[in-house]
Motif scaffolding. Sequence first.
Motif, PDB file in Angstrom:
ATOM      1  N   GLU A   4       0.987  -1.035  -0.064  1.00  0.00           N
ATOM      2  CA  GLU A   4       0.051  -0.049  -0.168  1.00  0.00           C
ATOM      3  C   GLU A   4       0.988   1.154  -0.248  1.00  0.00           C
ATOM      4  OE1 GLU A   4      -3.752  -1.765   2.399  1.00  0.00           O
ATOM      5  OE2 GLU A   4      -2.244  -0.899   3.572  1.00  0.00           O
TER       6      GLU A   4
ATOM      7  N   SER B 244       2.145   1.616  -3.408  1.00  0.00           N
ATOM      8  CA  SER B 244       1.238   1.862  -4.440  1.00  0.00           C
ATOM      9  C   SER B 244       1.148   3.416  -4.299  1.00  0.00           C
ATOM     10  CB  SER B 244      -0.228   1.194  -4.218  1.00  0.00           C
ATOM     11  OG  SER B 244       0.227  -0.096  -4.229  1.00  0.00           O
ATOM     12  N   MET B 245       0.683   4.025  -3.072  1.00  0.00           N
ATOM     13  CA  MET B 245       0.451   5.377  -2.857  1.00  0.00           C
ATOM     14  C   MET B 245       1.640   6.226  -3.384  1.00  0.00           C
ATOM     15  SD  MET B 245      -2.750   6.266  -2.415  1.00  0.00           S
ATOM     16  CE  MET B 245      -2.902   5.092  -3.742  1.00  0.00           C
TER      17      MET B 245
ATOM     18  N   PHE C 110       1.629   6.405  -7.135  1.00  0.00           N
ATOM     19  CA  PHE C 110       0.393   7.308  -7.374  1.00  0.00           C
ATOM     20  C   PHE C 110       0.936   8.815  -7.349  1.00  0.00           C
ATOM     21  CE2 PHE C 110      -3.800   9.801  -5.855  1.00  0.00           C
ATOM     22  CZ  PHE C 110      -4.179   9.615  -7.157  1.00  0.00           C
TER      23      PHE C 110
ATOM     24  N   GLU D 235      -2.187   4.868 -13.245  1.00  0.00           N
ATOM     25  CA  GLU D 235      -2.176   5.826 -12.289  1.00  0.00           C
ATOM     26  C   GLU D 235      -1.712   4.815 -10.679  1.00  0.00           C
ATOM     27  OE1 GLU D 235      -5.251   8.511 -11.029  1.00  0.00           O
ATOM     28  OE2 GLU D 235      -4.313  10.021 -11.871  1.00  0.00           O
ATOM     29  N   LEU D 236      -2.244   3.902 -10.708  1.00  0.00           N
ATOM     30  CA  LEU D 236      -1.696   2.808  -9.785  1.00  0.00           C
ATOM     31  C   LEU D 236      -0.831   1.929 -10.459  1.00  0.00           C
ATOM     32  CD1 LEU D 236      -5.045   2.236  -7.651  1.00  0.00           C
ATOM     33  CD2 LEU D 236      -2.953   3.679  -6.917  1.00  0.00           C
TER      34      LEU D 236
ATOM     35  N   GLY E 260       0.729  11.520  -2.232  1.00  0.00           N
ATOM     36  CA  GLY E 260       0.093  10.615  -2.722  1.00  0.00           C
ATOM     37  C   GLY E 260      -1.271  10.402  -1.933  1.00  0.00           C
TER      38      GLY E 260
ATOM     39  N   ARG F 184      -5.048  11.387  -3.129  1.00  0.00           N
ATOM     40  CA  ARG F 184      -6.068  10.548  -3.220  1.00  0.00           C
ATOM     41  C   ARG F 184      -7.313  10.943  -2.487  1.00  0.00           C
ATOM     42  NH1 ARG F 184      -7.626   6.066   1.230  1.00  0.00           N
ATOM     43  NH2 ARG F 184      -9.418   4.844  -0.158  1.00  0.00           N
TER      44      ARG F 184
ATOM     45  N   PHE G 219      -9.272   2.349  -4.477  1.00  0.00           N
ATOM     46  CA  PHE G 219      -7.690   2.602  -4.151  1.00  0.00           C
ATOM     47  C   PHE G 219      -7.450   1.679  -2.804  1.00  0.00           C
ATOM     48  CE2 PHE G 219      -6.339   6.997  -5.716  1.00  0.00           C
ATOM     49  CZ  PHE G 219      -6.900   6.865  -6.981  1.00  0.00           C
TER      50      PHE G 219
END
Length: 368
Positions: A111, A114-115, A118, A149-150, A298, A302, A346
């Motif tokens: 996670e 991932s962020m 992003f 984006e991800l 990020g 989000r 997300f």
Amino acid sequence: MRLGVLDIGSNTVHLLLVDAHPGARPVAFASHKRPLSLVQYLDEDGNINDAGQHELVEFVLEAWEFAARHKAEDLLAFCTSAIREATNGAEVLARVKHETTVTLQELTGSEEASMTFFAVRRWYGWGAGPILDLDIGGGSFEMAYGTDELPEFATSVPLGASRLTRDWLHEDPPTAKSVKELRRYIRSTLKPVVREFHQLGRANLVAGTSKTFRSLARIAGAAPSAAGPYVKRELHAADLGLWAQRISAMTVADRLYLPGVSDARARQLLAGALVAEAALELFEFPKMEICPWALREGLILRRLDQLVFEEALDPAPHVGKRKKDKSKKKAKEDGKDQQDHPIKDFPVPVNDPAPAPIPAPAAAGLAS
């Protein structure tokens, strides 16, 4: 709106306040941080000891008061590998909530990767094509690759600069043997992971998104932070190899004379350089670009995306009055749930449901 992001990392604890609205870049308003290496407070069983917990609680209280004083309207509070991998991580989170009323959301390694990815995608845009993002933290090393984006693949390995320094580099300066053994360990840990990335395709751009990468790039000749975020900064593998050798012969005190190296980062600089060097070598890239945005940005972006679909927001001051969106009104009348937008998919469970507004009920130690 003014949004606060409370980041409990492995090296520092940091509250960043930004002014932002959907569709615009977040602009920093103020920040409050202090060095706090939670890794250094681990006991033999991997627990964060009472002294470390006390320091953490004290900072969270300070951050909460700082956010309230500066009229933050929303607060994202999260923690990464230092608490995630501590044996008593759940107990530490419970204590923080009990003594401060702040709920720290625990991000997994994927996670976190991932962020961060992003944020990198938002910074460079679609024109960058496939991106590989690398992020060296205090406790872990995150990697992510993707064209959207991800990321298509995001992972984390226990190669944080602070962790490696504590476990492998005990002398000052370190011995040649310890450096050699650490190099071998880093490569043996990275090789199987890198093979998984190679199956996905080759990136057009490799981005580095951490203080460690920024410090290494500055040492190698990149522009200082005072030059602003829009100056292109690169870190070349050839320079990394050279500086890794130089840093390995320096004491911690000597490293403080290098440009861009702080007291908090000096000791772990060599471990970070060795991880960066191995990553570029194994991924077979001659250089990387330093991206000014990372995990905090990020999560901010989000959150702003979520707000677009959760509630009506006033436009930016320079934008004329919005026309009513009849399609949205009709959708509500038809019973359609506006929360089903893909943005809700997300992978990070932060602020879902949305956090309480600032100020919240008074915490221990704060004025009501």
